[in-house]
Design a protein around this motif. Structure first.
Motif, short mmCIF file in Angstrom:
data_model
loop_
_atom_site.label_atom_id
_atom_site.label_comp_id
_atom_site.label_asym_id
_atom_site.label_seq_id
_atom_site.Cartn_x
_atom_site.Cartn_y
_atom_site.Cartn_z
N SER A 213 57.50 151.73 76.01
CA SER A 213 57.77 150.42 76.66
C SER A 213 57.93 149.17 75.65
CB SER A 213 56.28 150.19 77.52
OG SER A 213 55.17 149.90 76.90
N PHE A 214 58.53 148.15 76.17
CA PHE A 214 58.57 146.94 75.53
C PHE A 214 58.04 145.85 76.13
CE2 PHE A 214 61.13 143.09 73.65
CZ PHE A 214 60.95 143.62 72.18
N VAL A 215 57.00 145.13 75.74
CA VAL A 215 56.42 144.30 76.61
C VAL A 215 56.24 143.00 75.75
CG1 VAL A 215 54.42 143.58 77.85
CG2 VAL A 215 55.11 145.80 77.94
N THR A 216 56.86 141.98 76.03
CA THR A 216 56.61 140.74 75.51
C THR A 216 55.88 139.58 76.59
OG1 THR A 216 59.21 140.75 74.55
CG2 THR A 216 58.19 138.34 74.60
N ILE A 217 55.11 138.78 75.87
CA ILE A 217 54.50 137.76 76.59
C ILE A 217 54.76 136.48 75.94
CG2 ILE A 217 52.35 137.72 74.95
CD1 ILE A 217 50.81 137.32 77.93
N ALA A 218 54.89 135.33 76.73
CA ALA A 218 55.48 133.88 76.39
C ALA A 218 54.22 133.20 76.92
CB ALA A 218 56.86 133.41 76.91
N MET A 219 53.35 132.39 76.16
CA MET A 219 52.47 131.67 76.86
C MET A 219 52.39 130.31 76.36
SD MET A 219 48.98 133.81 76.66
CE MET A 219 48.47 133.07 75.20
N TYR A 220 52.35 129.35 77.42
CA TYR A 220 52.24 127.76 76.93
C TYR A 220 50.74 127.37 77.48
CZ TYR A 220 53.07 122.85 77.47
OH TYR A 220 52.81 121.36 77.25
N ASP A 221 50.10 126.76 76.46
CA ASP A 221 48.60 126.66 76.84
C ASP A 221 48.05 125.35 75.95
OD1 ASP A 221 47.25 127.73 79.00
OD2 ASP A 221 46.96 129.54 77.87
N PRO A 222 47.11 124.55 76.41
CA PRO A 222 46.66 123.48 75.69
C PRO A 222 45.96 124.09 74.49
CG PRO A 222 45.36 123.76 77.84
CD PRO A 222 46.52 124.61 77.91
N ILE A 223 45.57 123.27 73.57
CA ILE A 223 44.54 123.77 72.51
C ILE A 223 43.89 122.38 72.06
CG2 ILE A 223 45.79 125.74 71.28
CD1 ILE A 223 47.36 123.84 69.64
N PRO A 224 42.54 122.60 72.50
CA PRO A 224 41.37 121.29 72.35
C PRO A 224 41.35 120.89 70.66
CG PRO A 224 40.58 122.88 73.85
CD PRO A 224 41.93 123.73 73.31
N ASN A 225 41.75 121.82 69.74
CA ASN A 225 41.53 121.90 68.40
C ASN A 225 40.19 121.30 67.66
OD1 ASN A 225 44.11 122.59 67.57
ND2 ASN A 225 45.38 120.45 68.02
N ASN A 226 39.15 121.35 68.55
CA ASN A 226 38.07 120.94 68.06
C ASN A 226 37.91 119.40 67.54
OD1 ASN A 226 36.66 123.42 68.61
ND2 ASN A 226 37.80 124.41 66.59
N ASP A 227 38.80 118.64 68.24
CA ASP A 227 38.72 116.97 67.88
C ASP A 227 38.36 116.26 68.99
OD1 ASP A 227 41.12 116.92 69.40
OD2 ASP A 227 42.35 116.79 67.67
N ARG A 228 38.43 114.87 68.73
CA ARG A 228 38.01 113.99 70.06
C ARG A 228 39.08 114.00 71.06
NH1 ARG A 228 36.73 108.09 68.12
NH2 ARG A 228 36.24 107.91 70.34
N PHE A 229 40.23 114.26 70.99
CA PHE A 229 41.23 114.21 72.22
C PHE A 229 41.01 115.53 73.03
CE2 PHE A 229 45.31 115.13 74.06
CZ PHE A 229 45.71 114.03 74.51
N GLY A 230 40.86 116.74 71.99
CA GLY A 230 40.21 117.94 72.98
C GLY A 230 39.21 117.89 73.55
N GLN A 231 38.44 117.14 73.33
CA GLN A 231 37.11 117.13 73.81
C GLN A 231 37.10 116.22 75.17
OE1 GLN A 231 34.07 118.61 73.02
NE2 GLN A 231 33.51 118.08 75.22
N VAL A 232 38.08 115.49 75.00
CA VAL A 232 38.17 114.55 76.22
C VAL A 232 38.91 115.61 77.24
CG1 VAL A 232 39.92 112.56 77.35
CG2 VAL A 232 38.53 112.20 75.36
N MET A 233 39.76 116.28 77.01
CA MET A 233 40.56 117.32 77.67
C MET A 233 39.45 118.23 78.47
SD MET A 233 43.41 118.83 75.21
CE MET A 233 44.51 119.60 76.42
#
Length: 361
Positions: A213-233
């Motif tokens: 088999s040949f399986v591909t996955i494409a994901m689009y997701d948020p990344i809080p990045n351990n910063d203030r903007f991410g904490q607001v998210m």
């Protein structure tokens, strides 16, 4: 049908929020980036095999909602259908699928096309749909499938529904799974179980039929990045009772994937540990500036609506990422997997060296 920037309100002066232009432009970039991953998969040259029909592909959109990607490929706004026989599956909660099949898709048929749908009661809320040319035969008539399923359920039940003869999902056919802002809402362990099943392509539930088999996955997701903007998210999700915060009764809900994978490297490591042999990713600002979102698409968005809040746009885009992973069995797919997840001038998706991360298992 024509994409995220086709809204008639784009550029209007009566926007209810100053964030709307940023959100629209970010959504347009998201659509372009995910389309680029799907198109690269569909156009990928794979070694011919007598057990697989030449050029046949499967696309599975998990958490599809009102996603219009199929319509844009089906009616020629995106390339891919003309080179391949493509079976397209969309999965979401049963009530979403029912609304889409009965109420929404029927209004999307262009002039000269007729929308048809057939329900399969054996697998719950699921449909086989088509947009047929009136008065002409069409090779894509019966390749669109809508399946009601809760992704928090055991992944084995998902593959049971996909593989039902009514839908005809085939594990031997190269497949791409697409998830846009879906993994983030799943409990972390449930998301890992789902990813393991996707990488394995449901083989655990089908021990009698072991195939390459040949399986591909494409994901689009948020990344809080351990910063203030991410904490607001995260705080915004906590206020809505979504994240795994401690409740008044002292009970602690399981943390969501979003809380356990706050960075791009966390997402790629998670794909690796879930069984994807190679994974590549970048944050969306690099996708926008360095090749994944084309110059033509950027100009198209700029013509639709001006953006004054550039700093806010950059900040937002750096807190989302595009990740692509591949798991293949059999030596004949190894070169294709390396090509799809490559960086540099020959990358089919557009990942650029120094502007992305690549991890191998």
């Amino acid at each position: 049908v024509k994409g995220a920037n086709s809204s008639s309100s784009a550029g209007g002066r009566n926007s209810s929020s100053s964030m709307e232009p940023i959100i629209r432009k970010g959504t347009h970039a998201r659509v372009c980036a995910v389309d680029k991953a799907i198109s690269a998969f569909l156009s990928l040259q794979l070694e011919e095999d007598t057990s697989n029909a030449k050029g046949r592909r499967q696309v599975v959109i998990l958490g599809a909602g009102r996603d219009t990607t199929y319509l844009r490929y089906r009616f020629g706004y995106q390339k891919g259908f003309e080179e391949n026989q493509v079976d397209w599956f969309e999965v979401d909660h049963p009530f979403v699928i029912e609304q889409k099949a009965y109420s929404w898709l029927c209004s999307c048929a262009p002039a000269g096309y007729k929308y048809n749908s057939e329900m399969n009661v054996a697998t719950g809320v699921s449909y086989r749909a088509s947009f047929s040319s009136q008065g002409a035969s069409d090779a894509n008539d019966s390749t669109y499938h809508l399946i009601g399923h809760d992704l928090r359920s055991p992944p084995s039940s998902l593959f049971e529904k996909l593989s039902d003869p009514f839908h005809g999902y085939d594990r031997s056919i190269p497949t791409i799974f697409v998830m846009e802002c879906v993994i983030m809402y799943l409990p972390d362990e449930a998301s890992r179980n789902l990813l393991r099943y996707l990488a394995d392509n449901g083989a655990e539930a089908d021990q009698k039929n072991q195939v390459d088999s040949f399986v591909t996955i494409a994901m689009y997701d948020p990344i809080p990045n351990n910063d203030r903007f991410g904490q607001v998210m995260l705080n915004n999700l906590q206020k809505r009772g979504i994240t795994g915060q401690t409740h008044e009764d002292g009970e602690r809900h399981e943390q969501l994937s979003l809380e356990r994978t706050p960075t791009l490297s966390d997402h790629l490591a998670k794909l690796n540990k879930s069984g994807f042999d190679i994974a590549v990713g970048c944050h969306m600002m690099d996708a926008y500036d360095y090749g994944i979102v084309s110059i033509d698409d950027r100009r198209r968005a700029a013509r639709c609506e001006m953006l004054d809040e550039l700093e806010e746009f950059v900040l937002l885009m750096r807190h989302y990422c595009l990740c692509v992973g591949v798991h293949s069995t059999g030596d004949r797919y190894k070169a294709a997997a390396a090509t799809l997840c490559s960086d540099g001038k020959d990358s089919p998706i557009g990942f650029q060296e120094g502007r992305c991360m690549i991890v191998h298992s």
